[in-house]
Design a protein around this motif. Structure first.
Motif, PDB file in Angstrom:
ATOM      1  N   HIS A 283       0.844   4.115  -3.100  1.00  0.00           N
ATOM      2  CA  HIS A 283       0.217   5.425  -2.896  1.00  0.00           C
ATOM      3  C   HIS A 283       1.183   6.574  -2.629  1.00  0.00           C
ATOM      4  O   HIS A 283       0.759   7.736  -2.641  1.00  0.00           O
ATOM      5  CB  HIS A 283      -0.788   5.343  -1.744  1.00  0.00           C
ATOM      6  CG  HIS A 283      -1.988   4.506  -2.056  1.00  0.00           C
ATOM      7  ND1 HIS A 283      -2.085   3.186  -1.680  1.00  0.00           N
ATOM      8  CD2 HIS A 283      -3.124   4.801  -2.730  1.00  0.00           C
ATOM      9  CE1 HIS A 283      -3.253   2.705  -2.092  1.00  0.00           C
ATOM     10  NE2 HIS A 283      -3.890   3.655  -2.734  1.00  0.00           N
TER      11      HIS A 283
ATOM     12  N   ASP B 210       0.829  -1.202   0.000  1.00  0.00           N
ATOM     13  CA  ASP B 210       0.000   0.000   0.000  1.00  0.00           C
ATOM     14  C   ASP B 210       0.865   1.254   0.000  1.00  0.00           C
ATOM     15  O   ASP B 210       0.563   2.228  -0.704  1.00  0.00           O
ATOM     16  CB  ASP B 210      -0.917  -0.012   1.223  1.00  0.00           C
ATOM     17  CG  ASP B 210      -1.823   1.218   1.273  1.00  0.00           C
ATOM     18  OD1 ASP B 210      -2.758   1.280   0.458  1.00  0.00           O
ATOM     19  OD2 ASP B 210      -1.576   2.108   2.106  1.00  0.00           O
TER      20      ASP B 210
ATOM     21  N   ARG C 124      -2.335  14.119   5.500  1.00  0.00           N
ATOM     22  CA  ARG C 124      -2.561  14.463   4.102  1.00  0.00           C
ATOM     23  C   ARG C 124      -3.153  15.873   4.031  1.00  0.00           C
ATOM     24  O   ARG C 124      -3.927  16.282   4.901  1.00  0.00           O
ATOM     25  CB  ARG C 124      -3.549  13.486   3.471  1.00  0.00           C
ATOM     26  CG  ARG C 124      -3.049  12.046   3.387  1.00  0.00           C
ATOM     27  CD  ARG C 124      -4.133  11.186   2.759  1.00  0.00           C
ATOM     28  NE  ARG C 124      -3.849   9.765   2.841  1.00  0.00           N
ATOM     29  CZ  ARG C 124      -3.186   9.081   1.909  1.00  0.00           C
ATOM     30  NH1 ARG C 124      -2.741   9.710   0.847  1.00  0.00           N
ATOM     31  NH2 ARG C 124      -2.963   7.795   2.050  1.00  0.00           N
TER      32      ARG C 124
END
Length: 305
Positions: free
Chosen positions: A144, A140, A300
């Motif tokens: 990403h 993952d 983020r």
């Protein structure tokens, strides 16, 4: 007259991959016991620098600017300062330099910049780049985050961490995805420095090296930092409740949470660690520190505060 250049080792790895835990062990092993240490962290407070347990006096913190972006001049300046301090014996004579990057750093610009600065190039040489990646969420992470892929591309040795949290089949699959020759395994910082250096010395065929990859600067990362000041916590249980509320609030947007928080009426601090993919925060009690009390969150962009 030929001058022997000082070897520089770069330790990198994505947020929460365990590079600081591993480095804390390595700094207690030769030849890193006699090293100068440069720690780069994004954020207002350098948590890793305070928790590595490094006993040497040749130690520098580069905070708030990532060295692969706007922080490259500060890195070259730090290496120059260390060289003169070593020459004039204002610090103990070190034989190597260890640079720990932020969890978002691309080692390519860093390595390349050291070969472009005339003063640094004449006095230092890159001896190797170690990159950590956590086994449980490696697929993952690589899918990403471009930063993690860049770290893998720039690695001389890759150390797969947290291997105790996956089964053998998953570990084999992770290694296949990495496509590198020099791979070590580590569970709870079990991979020693001598093992890492032995891997580094092993011949390997590299398609591409960080020194040869083009780079541009400054650049930006797909993450921002927040610092939450906490004067003190009543106890670890109360702090854990507060930390869990932050984890729940940010959800998948939270990439990393770490900090040192003073404990009320105790000459100690709580050391807080949480990384994307962890089931819960890990909080332990440590010796008192003069560092600013609070939590650093890396999230983020666009995450609600």
């Amino acid at each position: 007259m030929h001058r022997e250049r000082i070897p520089v080792y770069v330790v990198t790895g994505f947020l929460g991959s365990g590079k600081s835990t591993l480095l804390a062990r390595w700094l207690k092993e030769a030849p890193f016991t006699n090293a100068a240490l440069i720690v780069n962290e994004i954020g207002e407070v350098g948590i890793d620098h305070a928790t590595l347990g490094f006993s040497g006096d040749a130690s520098m913190l580069l905070a708030e600017a990532c060295v692969c972006c706007s922080g490259l001049p500060a890195l070259n300046e730090a290496l120059e300062q260390l060289f003169w301090a070593r020459l004039y014996r204002s610090v103990a004579r070190f034989e190597t330099v260890v640079i720990e990057t932020t969890g978002l750093a691309d080692p390519g610009p860093l390595v390349a910049s050291l070969s472009l600065n005339a003063f640094v190039k004449e006095r230092y040489r890159i001896a190797g780049t170690f990159t950590t990646i956590a086994a449980p969420n490696a697929p993952d992470t690589l899918a990403h985050f471009a930063e993690a892929r860049a770290q893998l591309s720039g690695a001389d040795v890759v150390i797969v961490t947290k291997t105790d949290l996956v089964d053998a089949q998953t570990l084999v699959a992770v290694e296949a995805q990495l496509s590198v020759e020099r791979i070590g395994h580590s569970a709870n910082a079990s991979f020693g420095l001598q093992d890492a250096l032995a891997l580094l010395a092993r011949p390997a065929h590299r398609i591409e090296h960080a020194l040869t990859r083009p780079f541009s600067r400054p650049r930006s990362h797909d993450a921002i930092t927040h610092f939450i000041a906490i004067d003190e916590a009543a106890d670890i249980e109360a702090l854990n409740t507060h930390v869990q509320s932050l984890i729940d609030r940010y959800g998948e947007s939270l990439l990393r949470l770490k900090g040192l928080v003073r404990l009320k009426e105790r000459a100690s601090v709580a050391v807080v660690q949480f990384a994307r993919g962890d089931a819960r925060a890990h909080i332990t009690e440590g010796p008192a520190s003069a560092i600013k009390s609070g939590l650093t969150l890396i999230v983020r962009p666009g995450a609600s505060r």
